[in-house]
Design an enzyme around this catalytic site. Structure first.
Site, mmCIF file in Angstrom:
data_model
loop_
_atom_site.group_PDB
_atom_site.id
_atom_site.type_symbol
_atom_site.label_atom_id
_atom_site.label_comp_id
_atom_site.label_asym_id
_atom_site.label_seq_id
_atom_site.Cartn_x
_atom_site.Cartn_y
_atom_site.Cartn_z
ATOM 1 N N HIS A 213 0.819 -1.215 0.000
ATOM 2 C CA HIS A 213 0.000 0.000 0.000
ATOM 3 C C HIS A 213 0.849 1.259 0.000
ATOM 4 O O HIS A 213 0.620 2.177 -0.793
ATOM 5 C CB HIS A 213 -0.936 -0.006 1.213
ATOM 6 C CG HIS A 213 -1.921 1.128 1.226
ATOM 7 N ND1 HIS A 213 -1.592 2.414 1.603
ATOM 8 C CD2 HIS A 213 -3.229 1.166 0.879
ATOM 9 C CE1 HIS A 213 -2.660 3.187 1.493
ATOM 10 N NE2 HIS A 213 -3.665 2.456 1.059
ATOM 11 N N ASP A 214 1.820 1.294 0.911
ATOM 12 C CA ASP A 214 2.671 2.478 1.022
ATOM 13 C C ASP A 214 4.046 2.242 0.397
ATOM 14 O O ASP A 214 4.968 3.006 0.640
ATOM 15 C CB ASP A 214 2.852 2.862 2.499
ATOM 16 C CG ASP A 214 1.599 3.495 3.083
ATOM 17 O OD1 ASP A 214 0.608 3.683 2.341
ATOM 18 O OD2 ASP A 214 1.614 3.817 4.292
ATOM 19 N N SER A 215 4.183 1.175 -0.355
ATOM 20 C CA SER A 215 5.485 0.874 -0.961
ATOM 21 C C SER A 215 5.278 0.594 -2.442
ATOM 22 O O SER A 215 4.940 1.499 -3.191
ATOM 23 C CB SER A 215 6.134 -0.308 -0.228
ATOM 24 O OG SER A 215 5.272 -1.433 -0.226
#
Ligand SMILES: *[C@@H]1O[C@H](CO)[C@@H](O)[C@H](O)[C@H]1NC(C)=O
Ligand SMILES: *[C@@H]1O[C@H](CO)[C@@H](O)[C@H](O)[C@H]1NC(C)=O
Ligand SMILES: *[C@@H]1O[C@H](CO)[C@@H](O)[C@H](O)[C@H]1NC(C)=O
Length: 310
Positions: A213-215
């Protein structure tokens, strides 16, 4: 028999407090809650038609076409059955997780804090009467039964988020301390694995880095391969007949919402390893497969018309 007074009080308090408790993220509040958090790891061995353990793992936000082109996810697809016609339910993330557990998004259309009323059933309401043990493992959730969101306090990065937890939005889970106690983190996964106390029904959510998600897709793909590979040769995870579903919560909003999905584990017959299956499946197939395998009836939602994997 009347429940004892303390039990009754605890029950009433739990009902009133469902989802408004255990959300504080202050250091001392978390430390206090962690010190007393009820954690349960019941086991069972209810025989199923095709498997005795069902493991669901959700990664984040990639279309099928992108995910299947990732080296590590393509590799994992060769280790089991590649599902070439599997769809998420909607956008954004949260209603997909809600739907995976309850057979419907129940009107949830966003990622914010939601509560679904206590009469709404989830798969847990079908598993428990059949004596099938269950648990969810949410990476970096600070303690069992936690109902808030959690950032990595060293880096400030998003870490564990309730929108990626399939059960926490249901009051039927959060108003029941025994159920909250089976909503655990990866520390508990490691402990349960080592003690051979994994349940028969599991849902796994990696943290906001590992799920992509954040990568990136690349991070999610390598996490999935690195995390699953040792487990697939660990008898406490993959012994007997274990079916693992590795998929994504949703595609990108530009795509058709077709997502990568692969069936792995000892429940996949040797002759089927490396094959593809083009039957239409969706996140509703998760509940349908469990219901079919253990003869549990249904939730009367999207699960009814969905195809089971077997
Ligand atoms: C995971 O949950 C357990 C049980 O509540 C808790 O003792 C432990 O500290 C948690 N682990 C992490 C890394 O927060
Ligand atoms: C997610 O977990 C990994 C270990 O699996 C850790 O290295 C990373 O820092 C975690 N991400 C966050 C945002 O805490
Ligand atoms: C794949 O597809 C067929 C339908 O062609 C179905 O009957 C079969 O059970 C499916 N599932 C698996 C896991 O092979």
């Amino acid at each position: 028999m009347m429940p004892s007074a303390p039990l009754l009080l605890l029950g009433l308090f739990g009902l009133a407090a469902g989802q408004t408790q255990y959300t504080s993220t202050g250091t001392s509040a978390v430390a206090a809650a962690r010190a007393t958090a009820l954690t349960l790891s019941p086991t069972s061995s209810v025989a199923g038609l095709k498997f005795e353990r069902f493991v669901q793992i959700f990664l984040e936000n990639q279309d099928y076409s992108a995910a299947i082109a990732n080296t590590n996810l393509a590799y994992l697809a060769t280790q089991g059955i590649k599902l070439t016609n599997y769809f998420a339910i909607t956008h954004p993330s949260q209603p997909n997780y809600v739907a995976a557990a309850g057979g419907s998004a129940f009107g949830v259309t966003g990622d914010g804090f939601v509560r679904i009323g206590s009469t709404t059933k989830t798969i847990v309401d079908l598993l428990e009467p059949a004596g099938i043990s269950w648990g969810i493992y949410q990476e970096d959730m600070p303690y069992s039964g936690f109902q808030g969101n959690w950032i990595n306090h060293a880096t400030g990065a998003n870490d564990y988020v309730r929108k990626h937890n399939p059960l926490v939005s249901y009051d039927s889970i959060t108003s029941n301390a025994n159920r909250g106690a089976k909503c655990k983190n990866f520390t508990m996964f490691a402990a349960d694995l080592a003690a051979n106390k994994l349940p028969q029904w599991l849902f796994i959510t990696p943290n906001m880095t590992n799920d992509g998600h954040d990568s990136s897709l690349s991070t999610a793909g390598s996490w999935a391969r690195n995390w699953l590979t040792p487990l697939l040769s660990n008898a406490n995870f993959n012994g007997g007949r274990t079916l693992v579903v590795l998929t994504f919560d949703e595609g990108t909003t530009l795509g058709t919402n077709q997502v990568y999905a692969v069936l792995l584990g000892s429940a996949v017959a040797a002759a089927q390893v490396g094959t593809s299956n083009s039957t239409r499946y969706s996140h509703y197939s998760l509940a349908k497969t469990v219901e079919t395998n253990w003869g549990l009836g249904n939730l009367g939602q999207g699960d009814v018309a969905a195809n089971a994997f077997f």
